[in-house]
Design a protein around this motif. Structure first.
Motif, PDB file in Angstrom:
ATOM      1  N   GLU A  89       0.856  -1.226  -0.123  1.00  0.00           N
ATOM      2  CA  GLU A  89      -0.008  -0.113   0.026  1.00  0.00           C
ATOM      3  C   GLU A  89       0.820   1.448  -0.076  1.00  0.00           C
ATOM      4  O   GLU A  89       0.319   2.510   0.120  1.00  0.00           O
ATOM      5  CB  GLU A  89      -0.914  -0.019   1.331  1.00  0.00           C
ATOM      6  CG  GLU A  89      -2.050  -1.306   1.267  1.00  0.00           C
ATOM      7  CD  GLU A  89      -3.137  -0.905   0.265  1.00  0.00           C
ATOM      8  OE1 GLU A  89      -3.343   0.241  -0.082  1.00  0.00           O
ATOM      9  OE2 GLU A  89      -3.582  -1.889  -0.003  1.00  0.00           O
ATOM     10  N   LEU A  91       2.767   2.377   2.370  1.00  0.00           N
ATOM     11  CA  LEU A  91       2.869   2.829   3.768  1.00  0.00           C
ATOM     12  C   LEU A  91       4.293   3.310   4.295  1.00  0.00           C
ATOM     13  O   LEU A  91       4.534   3.930   5.249  1.00  0.00           O
ATOM     14  CB  LEU A  91       2.046   2.179   4.710  1.00  0.00           C
ATOM     15  CG  LEU A  91       0.506   1.938   4.543  1.00  0.00           C
ATOM     16  CD1 LEU A  91      -0.192   1.119   5.719  1.00  0.00           C
ATOM     17  CD2 LEU A  91      -0.234   3.005   4.461  1.00  0.00           C
ATOM     18  N   ASP A  92       5.175   2.294   3.908  1.00  0.00           N
ATOM     19  CA  ASP A  92       6.584   2.468   4.200  1.00  0.00           C
ATOM     20  C   ASP A  92       7.171   3.803   3.576  1.00  0.00           C
ATOM     21  O   ASP A  92       8.237   4.309   3.969  1.00  0.00           O
ATOM     22  CB  ASP A  92       7.312   1.324   3.605  1.00  0.00           C
ATOM     23  CG  ASP A  92       7.339   0.949   2.293  1.00  0.00           C
ATOM     24  OD1 ASP A  92       6.338   1.294   1.692  1.00  0.00           O
ATOM     25  OD2 ASP A  92       8.247   0.485   1.845  1.00  0.00           O
ATOM     26  N   LYS A  93       6.574   4.370   2.587  1.00  0.00           N
ATOM     27  CA  LYS A  93       7.055   5.763   2.269  1.00  0.00           C
ATOM     28  C   LYS A  93       6.185   6.780   2.520  1.00  0.00           C
ATOM     29  O   LYS A  93       6.667   8.050   2.539  1.00  0.00           O
ATOM     30  CB  LYS A  93       6.761   5.533   0.640  1.00  0.00           C
ATOM     31  CG  LYS A  93       7.081   4.525  -0.233  1.00  0.00           C
ATOM     32  CD  LYS A  93       8.728   4.451  -0.025  1.00  0.00           C
ATOM     33  CE  LYS A  93       9.193   3.234  -0.802  1.00  0.00           C
ATOM     34  NZ  LYS A  93      10.422   2.997  -0.773  1.00  0.00           N
ATOM     35  N   ASP A  94       5.452   6.548   3.578  1.00  0.00           N
ATOM     36  CA  ASP A  94       4.852   7.624   4.405  1.00  0.00           C
ATOM     37  C   ASP A  94       5.718   8.685   5.376  1.00  0.00           C
ATOM     38  O   ASP A  94       6.379   7.781   5.980  1.00  0.00           O
ATOM     39  CB  ASP A  94       3.525   6.993   5.273  1.00  0.00           C
ATOM     40  CG  ASP A  94       2.907   8.106   6.032  1.00  0.00           C
ATOM     41  OD1 ASP A  94       1.990   8.603   5.177  1.00  0.00           O
ATOM     42  OD2 ASP A  94       3.054   8.449   7.336  1.00  0.00           O
ATOM     43  N   PRO A  95       5.607   9.885   5.116  1.00  0.00           N
ATOM     44  CA  PRO A  95       6.647  10.748   5.817  1.00  0.00           C
ATOM     45  C   PRO A  95       6.586  10.382   7.529  1.00  0.00           C
ATOM     46  O   PRO A  95       7.561  10.463   8.121  1.00  0.00           O
ATOM     47  CB  PRO A  95       6.433  12.195   5.813  1.00  0.00           C
ATOM     48  CG  PRO A  95       5.544  12.049   4.188  1.00  0.00           C
ATOM     49  CD  PRO A  95       4.758  10.718   4.268  1.00  0.00           C
ATOM     50  N   ASP A  96       5.332  10.372   8.004  1.00  0.00           N
ATOM     51  CA  ASP A  96       5.116  10.024   9.431  1.00  0.00           C
ATOM     52  C   ASP A  96       5.907   8.585   9.746  1.00  0.00           C
ATOM     53  O   ASP A  96       6.365   8.666  11.028  1.00  0.00           O
ATOM     54  CB  ASP A  96       3.767  10.150   9.784  1.00  0.00           C
ATOM     55  CG  ASP A  96       3.200  11.648   9.586  1.00  0.00           C
ATOM     56  OD1 ASP A  96       3.957  12.214   9.970  1.00  0.00           O
ATOM     57  OD2 ASP A  96       1.989  11.659   9.618  1.00  0.00           O
ATOM     58  N   PHE A  97       5.619   7.849   8.816  1.00  0.00           N
ATOM     59  CA  PHE A  97       6.199   6.481   9.405  1.00  0.00           C
ATOM     60  C   PHE A  97       7.921   6.430   9.285  1.00  0.00           C
ATOM     61  O   PHE A  97       8.407   5.894  10.021  1.00  0.00           O
ATOM     62  CB  PHE A  97       5.654   5.370   8.154  1.00  0.00           C
ATOM     63  CG  PHE A  97       6.405   4.052   8.356  1.00  0.00           C
ATOM     64  CD1 PHE A  97       6.111   3.045   9.177  1.00  0.00           C
ATOM     65  CD2 PHE A  97       7.445   3.675   7.526  1.00  0.00           C
ATOM     66  CE1 PHE A  97       6.657   1.817   9.409  1.00  0.00           C
ATOM     67  CE2 PHE A  97       8.051   2.539   7.407  1.00  0.00           C
ATOM     68  CZ  PHE A  97       7.877   1.546   8.498  1.00  0.00           C
ATOM     69  N   GLN A  98       8.255   7.080   8.262  1.00  0.00           N
ATOM     70  CA  GLN A  98       9.727   7.231   8.299  1.00  0.00           C
ATOM     71  C   GLN A  98      10.324   8.029   9.407  1.00  0.00           C
ATOM     72  O   GLN A  98      11.426   7.658  10.053  1.00  0.00           O
ATOM     73  CB  GLN A  98       9.977   8.287   7.026  1.00  0.00           C
ATOM     74  CG  GLN A  98       9.969   7.466   5.370  1.00  0.00           C
ATOM     75  CD  GLN A  98      10.952   6.284   5.970  1.00  0.00           C
ATOM     76  OE1 GLN A  98      12.000   6.136   6.266  1.00  0.00           O
ATOM     77  NE2 GLN A  98      10.311   5.104   4.908  1.00  0.00           N
TER      78      GLN A  98
END
Length: 295
Positions: A89, A91-98
């Motif tokens: 999806e 999600l691993d590229k989402d800034p908050d996740f990073q």
């Protein structure tokens, strides 16, 4: 999947943790890189199970040890399934996740530095040196070794004192007359320190010379006592083994403070938020509650 490469002590730690905590017979020859399951193309290894066990150790206590390995594997499989779905999806590229990943990496590096450079540097020789320094001139609290005879009436206690004055044996009289639980043992109380006996008893015992007994009965809430002081001594210093954990914590705190001060000298710290650059004000001390006051 996310995997941590382990070498040397870290590999041994993972296998030891599993062998001790998970109780698996088949684990005795396990290596951290051994694959125990696959989810798609991703592999789940003994190392992954070990890290899951360390992370979930408290929760595992709710289950029988025989179930721990299966529970941990189920957790790892579920994590891998959802992690792969999250990547699909994006999600691993989402800034908050990073940012979360960066924070977890920061915390893990801090913990690794503490474990290897501060806590791990405390040796047995360091503990022995700290012990010798702290207890070099140790003088423990005074301890008394006493016997007593406990009776209900003052007159009976006075008769016992007369018998002692006439040469009667204190231990024999205690076995014959004392109503206290130490009577069968000759009235022996063993060694005790200040504060362990009721005040009136303690005051009378402290006033005695070694080998003497009270010339008048001593009253407490338990009855009337005749007390004999057998011995006085200073409490011996504790064994190294008994204080090792506390000393280790003390040394780790000291080394942490020193190491942190050195790091602050090496690196420039700049606080850009003026509100955060102000010294903290101490909160006013609260008045003690009425029920905490001494009588």
């Amino acid at each position: 999947m996310f995997r941590i490469s382990m070498r040397g002590p870290a590999r041994a730690l993972a296998v030891s943790f599993l062998a001790l905590s998970l109780g698996s017979v088949s684990l005795s020859a396990a290596e951290p890189g051994d694959v125990v399951a696959k989810v798609g193309d991703a592999e789940i290894t003994e190392a992954d199970i070990a890290f899951a066990a360390k992370d979930l150790g408290q929760e595992l206590q709710r289950f029988p040890p025989a179930q721990w390995r299966k529970i941990l594997l189920d957790v790892m499989v579920d994590m891998e399934l959802m992690a792969q779905a999250a990547r699909a999806e994006g999600l691993d590229k989402d800034p908050d996740f990073q940012k979360q990943v960066d924070f977890l990496e920061l915390r893990s590096l801090r913990n690794a530095y503490l474990a290897q450079k501060i806590n791990g540097d405390v040796s047995d020789d360091d503990l022995k040196a700290a012990y010798d320094k702290q207890f070099a001139d140790y003088e423990g609290p005074e301890e008394l070794n006493a016997r007593h005879i406990l009776v209900k009436e003052k007159a009976e206690a006075e008769e016992i004192i007369k018998a002692l004055d006439g040469g009667a044996d204190f231990a024999e009289l205690a076995r014959e007359k004392s109503t206290g639980p130490t009577g069968p043992n000759g009235g022996s109380l063993g060694y005790f320190a200040k504060g362990q006996m009721v005040p009136a008893f303690e005051e009378a015992a402290l006033a005695l010379d070694t080998g003497s007994y009270t010339s008048t009965p001593v009253e407490t809430q338990f009855g009337w006592h005749v007390i004999k002081l057998e011995d006085k001594r200073r409490q011996e210093k504790p064994a190294l083994e008994a204080v090792a954990d506390g000393l280790r914590q003390q040394l780790m705190r000291e080394r942490y403070d020193v190491q942190l001060a050195e790091l602050k000298e090496r690196f420039t710290i700049e606080i850009l938020d003026e509100n955060l650059d102000q010294p903290q004000q101490e909160a006013p001390a609260e008045a003690p509650a009425d029920d905490a006051k001494s009588e």
